[in-house]
Design an enzyme around this catalytic site. Structure first.
Site, PDB file in Angstrom:
ATOM      1  N   LEU A  42       3.149   1.789   2.237  1.00  0.00           N
ATOM      2  CA  LEU A  42       3.470   2.092   3.636  1.00  0.00           C
ATOM      3  C   LEU A  42       4.658   1.272   4.131  1.00  0.00           C
ATOM      4  CD1 LEU A  42      -0.167   2.405   5.014  1.00  0.00           C
ATOM      5  CD2 LEU A  42       1.426   4.248   4.467  1.00  0.00           C
ATOM      6  N   ALA A  97       0.829  -1.212   0.000  1.00  0.00           N
ATOM      7  CA  ALA A  97       0.000   0.000   0.000  1.00  0.00           C
ATOM      8  C   ALA A  97       0.862   1.261   0.000  1.00  0.00           C
ATOM      9  CB  ALA A  97      -0.932  -0.001   1.210  1.00  0.00           C
ATOM     10  N   ASP A 137      12.965   4.112   2.981  1.00  0.00           N
ATOM     11  CA  ASP A 137      12.026   3.366   3.812  1.00  0.00           C
ATOM     12  C   ASP A 137      12.690   2.846   5.081  1.00  0.00           C
ATOM     13  OD1 ASP A 137      10.443   3.849   1.663  1.00  0.00           O
ATOM     14  OD2 ASP A 137      10.258   1.751   1.033  1.00  0.00           O
TER      15      ASP A 137
HETATM   16  P1  ADP Z   1       5.394  -2.288   0.598  1.00  0.00           P
HETATM   17  O1  ADP Z   1       4.983  -1.006  -0.039  1.00  0.00           O
HETATM   18  O2  ADP Z   1       4.343  -2.807   1.518  1.00  0.00           O
HETATM   19  O3  ADP Z   1       6.741  -2.202   1.237  1.00  0.00           O
HETATM   20  P2  ADP Z   1       6.815  -4.137  -1.062  1.00  0.00           P
HETATM   21  O4  ADP Z   1       6.486  -4.796  -2.366  1.00  0.00           O
HETATM   22  O5  ADP Z   1       8.032  -3.311  -0.983  1.00  0.00           O
HETATM   23  O6  ADP Z   1       5.516  -3.331  -0.607  1.00  0.00           O
HETATM   24  O7  ADP Z   1       6.975  -5.245   0.060  1.00  0.00           O
HETATM   25  C1  ADP Z   1       5.930  -6.182   0.282  1.00  0.00           C
HETATM   26  C2  ADP Z   1       6.527  -7.579   0.386  1.00  0.00           C
HETATM   27  O8  ADP Z   1       7.269  -7.678   1.616  1.00  0.00           O
HETATM   28  C3  ADP Z   1       5.474  -8.657   0.486  1.00  0.00           C
HETATM   29  O9  ADP Z   1       5.016  -9.057  -0.796  1.00  0.00           O
HETATM   30  C4  ADP Z   1       6.242  -9.765   1.206  1.00  0.00           C
HETATM   31  O10 ADP Z   1       7.067 -10.464   0.305  1.00  0.00           O
HETATM   32  C5  ADP Z   1       7.119  -8.971   2.168  1.00  0.00           C
HETATM   33  N1  ADP Z   1       6.460  -8.828   3.481  1.00  0.00           N
HETATM   34  C6  ADP Z   1       5.982  -7.700   4.030  1.00  0.00           C
HETATM   35  N2  ADP Z   1       5.446  -7.931   5.247  1.00  0.00           N
HETATM   36  C7  ADP Z   1       5.563  -9.250   5.466  1.00  0.00           C
HETATM   37  C8  ADP Z   1       5.195 -10.134   6.538  1.00  0.00           C
HETATM   38  N3  ADP Z   1       4.576  -9.700   7.634  1.00  0.00           N
HETATM   39  N4  ADP Z   1       5.485 -11.450   6.411  1.00  0.00           N
HETATM   40  C9  ADP Z   1       6.122 -11.905   5.304  1.00  0.00           C
HETATM   41  N5  ADP Z   1       6.497 -11.140   4.285  1.00  0.00           N
HETATM   42  C10 ADP Z   1       6.222  -9.831   4.334  1.00  0.00           C
HETATM   43 MG    MG Z   2       8.511  -1.733   0.184  1.00  0.00          MG
END
Ligand code: ADP
Ligand code: MG
Length: 412
Positions: free
Chosen positions: A155, A153, A202
């Site tokens: 975030l 999102a 980030d």
């Molecule tokens: P964002 O904007 O949320 O940072 P990203 O694509 O950079 O989006 O990162 C999201 C990815 O990080 C997810 O698809 C997953 O692979 C990993 N991730 C984030 N939170 C978790 C979690 N709680 N458990 C496992 N993987 C996670």
């Molecule tokens: Mg990210």
């Protein structure tokens, strides 16, 4: 609509969730639970990889890692996000990630699912900082992860999982590394183990956040300054409008923007667009084609808007930054071309219903917008945004407020 996928539970539930998952995984108590926040970017978009300025703040949504050392030199990670835990020998991490990707290196190397590359990549990047690693002296570890940061999102759930894992391993392995080093470890994991070409913003926002404050970051020197925001005192809230449209760093748009910026810097004879000022822009029109020029103009004016926002906050308080947020959105929409109709609708509707300022936040092509809204207007703005999305035939957005919050901590 493909997202969002995480629930918006209070931060304490991430800690409880990680602890429960740890019990289920190991049948024992964790040695501790560490958590790190997601972040929202107040202003300064696509300036980080141009050595410029950003002004993000850590949010109350957190990712928690419950962890315990184990004696056999293996690392096991589990997440409420994924059905299966992943276990590898610490000694195999290098083969897994050395070639820059999840098991794309040696043909005999193990592979892991993408999510596991975040915490395992952190372990790998930490290990690279330890001189006697070759002696195999580090103990293994079990890590269970839960989060209330919405994923994808804008975030930064990715920085939150990196920060939680890095904080846990830093303490359990007795490394004593400072927050800036841990942020760099998270970035290395994301760039080289996961393979996402993101900047340092980030991780720095997550690692260095403070309640009621933003992190002013110079992405060249990595110097930071905590900037008081005073939102609550001014009766203002930050409303997040998550469009539910998933962004993906791996699709072409992000890489194309970076390439335009690099061409712009090269044509202007500077190391990075950070070294270009608004006064240089007339010269840039002669050296660049229209598209590259507009990409450069976004970055150069956005850097200036970050500096102006810091100055306006100090001089006149948070109500004075609204126009800068609006100008930032227009620049991303028209010059950098990374907005989408859902984000434009969110911003326009929030402004039409009394928001002090609003802009899309994060990398673009989806994700969320933020709006700075008077406390007693939050419900009206939210209703108006929902109605506008419905009228436009968009999927229902998720609306929630974020509060500038503290960085990583040990919770248990
Ligand atoms: P964002 O904007 O949320 O940072 P990203 O694509 O950079 O989006 O990162 C999201 C990815 O990080 C997810 O698809 C997953 O692979 C990993 N991730 C984030 N939170 C978790 C979690 N709680 N458990 C496992 N993987 C996670
Ligand atoms: Mg990210």
């Amino acid at each position: 609509m493909t997202g969002p996928t995480a629930t918006r539970t209070p931060a304490g539930e991430a800690v409880a969730g990680a602890t429960d998952l740890f019990h289920a995984l190991t049948g024992s108590e964790p040695e501790g639970v560490w958590s790190a926040p997601g972040r929202a970017n107040l202003i300064g978009e696509h300036t980080d990889y141009n050595d410029g300025f950003v002004l993000p703040f850590a949010i109350q949504h957190r990712t928690a890692a419950a962890a315990r050392l184990r004696g056999d030199g293996r690392i096991r990670v589990a997440s409420t996000f994924a059905p299966e835990p992943v276990e590898v020998a610490l000694a195999d991490l290098d083969a897994l990630f050395r070639a820059g990707g999840r098991g794309t290196g040696a043909p005999s190397a193990p592979t892991v699912p993408e999510w596991a590359a975040y915490p395992l990549g952190v372990a790998w990047a930490l290990r690279a900082l330890i001189p006697d690693w070759a002696g195999g002296t580090l103990p293994g570890v079990d890590i269970a992860i839960a989060s209330d940061v919405p994923v994808g999102a804008g975030l930064s759930s990715s920085a939150a999982i990196e920060g939680a894992a890095a904080s846990a391993l830093n303490e359990l392995w007795g490394l004593g590394l400072d927050p800036v080093t841990l942020a760099q470890v998270g970035r290395r994991a994301e760039n080289e183990a996961v393979g996402a070409p993101t900047g340092i913003m980030d991780q720095m926002a997550s690692m260095l956040g403070h309640a009621d404050a933003a992190v002013f970051l110079d992405c060249r020197s990595l110097e930071t300054r905590s900037i008081p925001l005073g939102f609550a005192e001014a009766g203002l809230e930050v409303l997040v409008i998550d469009t539910g449209v998933k962004h993906a760093h791996s699709t072409g748009g992000y890489g194309e923007r970076r390439a335009s910026c690099e061409r712009g810097a090269a044509a202007l004879g500077v190391a990075a667009l950070r070294d270009v000022t608004p006064a240089d822009l007339p010269r840039a029109t002669e050296l660049l084609d229209d598209v590259d020029f507009r990409r450069v103009r976004h970055v150069v004016t956005e850097d200036q808007r970050v500096l102006d926002t810091v100055a306006a906050l100090a001089a006149d308080g948070p109500r004075a930054i609204g126009d800068l947020l609006v100008a930032s959105h227009a620049s991303m929409r028209d010059d950098f071309e990374i907005s989408i109709p859902e984000l434009d609708t969110a911003v326009d509707t929030a402004l039409a219903h009394g928001a002090v300022g609003a802009r899309m936040t994060g990398g673009g092509f989806g994700g969320a917008a933020i709006a700075l809204v008077d406390h007693d207007r939050v419900a009206a703005v939210s209703d108006a945004v929902r109605a506008a999305f419905s009228a436009a035939g968009f999927a229902e957005p998720h609306l929630f407020t974020v509060v500038p919050s503290d960085g990583p901590r040990r919770d248990v």
